[in-house]
Design an enzyme around this catalytic site. Structure first.
Site, PDB file in Angstrom:
ATOM      1  N   HIS A   1      -2.452   7.874   6.296  1.00 17.77           N
ATOM      2  CA  HIS A   1      -2.723   6.600   5.631  1.00 17.77           C
ATOM      3  C   HIS A   1      -4.096   6.110   6.107  1.00 17.77           C
ATOM      4  CE1 HIS A   1      -1.905   3.133   3.276  1.00 17.77           C
ATOM      5  NE2 HIS A   1      -1.960   2.313   4.292  1.00 17.77           N
TER       6      HIS A   1
ATOM      7  N   HIS B   1      -9.897   2.004   0.662  1.00 20.77           N
ATOM      8  CA  HIS B   1      -8.454   1.792   0.623  1.00 20.77           C
ATOM      9  C   HIS B   1      -8.112   1.232  -0.759  1.00 20.77           C
ATOM     10  CE1 HIS B   1      -4.428   1.089   1.437  1.00 20.77           C
ATOM     11  NE2 HIS B   1      -4.471   0.330   2.516  1.00 20.77           N
TER      12      HIS B   1
ATOM     13  N   CYS C   1       0.802  -1.234   0.000  1.00 16.36           N
ATOM     14  CA  CYS C   1       0.000   0.000   0.000  1.00 16.36           C
ATOM     15  C   CYS C   1       0.833   1.282   0.000  1.00 16.36           C
ATOM     16  CB  CYS C   1      -0.973  -0.043   1.164  1.00 16.36           C
ATOM     17  SG  CYS C   1      -1.989  -1.543   1.062  1.00 16.36           S
TER      18      CYS C   1
END
Lengths: 392, 267
Positions: free
Chosen positions: A287, A321, A161
């Site tokens: 994040h 996400h 990620c």
């Protein structure tokens, strides 16, 4: 480092196609997450699906056809990005423009489909499945380079990620060393069953909508996105990459260090490379995945570097996400906060977890925005922090 | 591409390939002093991993560790001080196979360990845990050009970000039916330690440039078969020069039409 001009940028996510759709959604506070069906998914969860892109690639692009490259092609066609690249080619020549693209799963959805279509006798995968231009991790960078006709250094970064945040660092190094004169960076990650059932196996997929920093948060909503930026030291325009930091947690493969030490080191490295103090940063795009452990560790890391005053929020309540594309999505959102002087709130956060001490924005705030930090953290303890700002 | 403004040094090499199980054992074969036997690579137990991670380490991670640990024999720089670049075309196709198969079953059950090991940067994550390194780490893919792309990124980390860098390139065969679609012939991992300063251990200085010249092939049939059968083994012409201390140029394939010219000089 010397600030590096960003001459064009674009993103397509569940919020829409192109940056104007994103600016509008952030202004209005509307999430792109929906409860919907994807492929044969039976998990009860919210998804950040991009609308209207899933049409087959044909003609000279036909051999690239898979969900991930359909999304890449759709995203490249927004915001005049193709024209900006063409102008950059006229300035530098195609061979002098690098291509650095992040992805976590590339075209693995195509492989999932091929496994369903195995020959019952021989177990062979179907003839229509070709690995190199679909499943292979590099194929997304290869597709972008060939679609844009660029011949400079090119590779895919795949660090889960943080992938499409780290492309900015790779491109800046290549430009600084003269390996290329300019670079296209970006990230593309599309919905697939591997990530849905994989994150579900780790009990990280929430049946509820993603609620970053909320007292009752219980996991992620998975999304998909594609986005790109053009880095050109000779370009005009007001946006700059000011700095970057890259570190490792050295803690665990899929859980963050609860102290957030590696994440804090990443933010400090970004500040040091930009020669900036924490107080000079107006906003932090977290994040902020919405899992109990991630949000708490990141808050600890942020507070250890910035204290508790700097406004921050995660935008995963908007987009979900987007995994390997999270870096580019949140980089573009960071650039939009600077262009629109608007700080987005932590969407879907009803009451802030008292254990989270960072200054999570619960309402949008209109204020001059000069410098923004964007955090991207991935499995394997891979951390990247990027600093964006206005030209001095 | 203009030449590097700062010199870059190769301090150490690591290798794990059939018939070439370590840099120490491979040098004579690479110099042509003895034949390269096609001996299967024995399974490697990563010495540096904590018990928990060692139990979960996949064949791809073990292979990457074999070359990385081998390279650490040749350097006195602590592993925790090295930034890392891991370069692999496909990392662990065995996991992609198991997950893709599991997704065709009912109910769908993916092993949580398989999923967290499925990320392309799994080997990098295990390495940072094994050596306790919080240094920068990246993991890249450039299909059959993965070694050249990794070497470029590692060189840029040395030159621009002033890091000493461990580069590890690795790929290994997939199980069927995936192997038929991506036929990687044998497991190979190659590691280099690149440094900003020359030391007593330095093997060569290095500079890279883009070129239209064709890639360097190996005259020995067994070595050429290794080289062309695995993306990481595309490094072998470079390793052959290092083994012979024969400074000069090798051309390593990139994934596009422009290759990477690597010039080795006396340090």
């Amino acid at each position: 480092m010397k600030p590096l001009p960003i001459s064009a940028y674009t993103v397509s996510s569940a919020l829409g196609a192109g940056h104007a759709a994103h600016a509008r959604a952030l202004q209005a506070g509307t999430s792109g997450l929906r409860k919907l069906t994807f492929d044969t998914n039976t998990l009860d969860c919210w998804l950040g699906e991009v609308r209207d892109f899933d049409v087959a690639l044909t003609g000279s692009l036909a051999h690239w056809d898979c969900r991930n490259h359909r999304l890449a092609e759709f995203a490249l066609n927004q915001d005049g990005f193709l024209d900006a690249v063409a102008a950059c080619v006229r300035r530098h020549g195609a061979a002098r423009i690098g291509v650095f693209i992040g992805t976590s799963t590339s075209g693995v959805h195509h492989t999932e489909l091929a496994y369903r279509a195995r020959d019952p006798q021989s177990n062979a995968l179907p003839d229509w499945f070709v690995h190199r231009p679909t499943q292979n991790i590099f194929s997304v960078a290869d597709f972008v380079a060939q679609r844009l006709g660029l011949g400079g250094p090119s590779f895919a970064i795949s660090t889960a990620c943080s992938s499409s945040a780290k492309v900015f660092a790779a491109a800046r190094r290549a430009i600084a060393a003269g390996a290329c004169d300019a670079a296209v960076v970006g990230g593309v990650d599309s919905l697939c069953l591997t990530t849905l059932y994989g994150f579900n196996s780790l009990q990280l997929v929430s049946p509820d909508i993603c609620r970053p920093a909320d007292s009752a948060r219980n996991g992620i909503s998975i999304g998909e996105a594609g986005g790109f930026a053009l880095l050109d030291p000779h370009a005009d325009g007001g946006l700059r990459l000011l700095g970057y930091g890259e570190t490792s947690d050295a803690y665990h493969m899929s859980s963050p260090d609860p102290e957030g030490s590696g994440a804090a080191a990443s933010m400090r490295a970004a500040l040091a490379s930009a020669n900036l103090e924490p107080a000079q940063i107006d906003y932090i795009n977290l994040h902020g995945t919405g899992t109990v452990a991630n949000d708490q560790a990141e808050s600890r890391a942020v507070c250890s570097v910035f204290g508790t005053a700097t406004p921050c929020s995660s935008t995963k309540g908007w987009t979900g996400h987007t995994l390997g594309a999270a870096g580019i999505v949140e980089s573009v959102i960071s650039l939009l906060t600077i262009e629109n002087d608007l700080l987005p709130r932590s969407l879907n956060t009803r009451s802030k977890d008292p254990a989270i001490e960072a200054n999570i924005l619960l309402a949008n705030r209109s204020t001059p925005v000069l410098r923004v930090l964007s955090n991207s953290f991935g499995f394997g303890g891979s951390n990247c922090s990027l600093l964006f700002g206005k030209a001095a | 591409m203009k030449p590097a403004t700062k010199p870059i040094f190769i301090e150490a090499v690591g290798l794990a390939a059939p018939g070439l199980p370590s840099w120490q054992q491979a040098r004579a074969a690479l110099r042509g002093e003895q034949p390269c036997e096609n001996t299967p690579l024995p399974p490697h137990t990563p010495a540096l991993l904590p018990a928990n991670e060692r139990r979960r380490a996949t064949p791809a991670i073990r292979l990457a560790f074999q070359a990385a640990e081998d390279a650490m024999q040749g350097t006195s720089i602590p592993a925790a001080n090295l930034a890392t670049v891991f370069a692999s075309s496909d990392a662990d196709l065995g996991i992609i196979h198991r997950i893709s198969l599991a997704l065709t079953a009912s109910p769908r059950f993916i092993s949580p360990t398989d999923f967290h090991n499925s990320v392309h940067n799994a080997a990098a994550g295990y390495w940072s845990i094994a050596v306790g390194s919080r240094a920068a780490s990246t993991t890249i893919s450039a299909y059959d050009g993965s070694f050249a792309a990794g070497l470029l990124e590692a060189s840029l980390l040395v030159e621009v970000d002033a890091c000493d860098v461990l580069l590890v390139a690795f790929d290994l065969p997939a199980p069927e039916p995936l192997h038929a679609k991506r036929p990687i012939a044998h497991p190979v991992a190659v590691a280099l330690v690149l440094t900003q300063q020359a030391t007593a251990k330095t093997l060569a200085a290095l500079s890279c440039a883009t070129t239209m010249e064709p890639e360097t092939l190996l005259p020995d049939a067994a070595l050429e078969s290794l080289r062309s059968g695995n993306p990481a083994a595309r490094a072998l012409p470079l390793l052959q020069r290092l083994a012979a201390r024969d400074f000069g140029r090798v051309i390593l394939p990139n994934a596009n039409s422009r290759n990477l010219a690597v010039d080795l000089h006396a340090p």
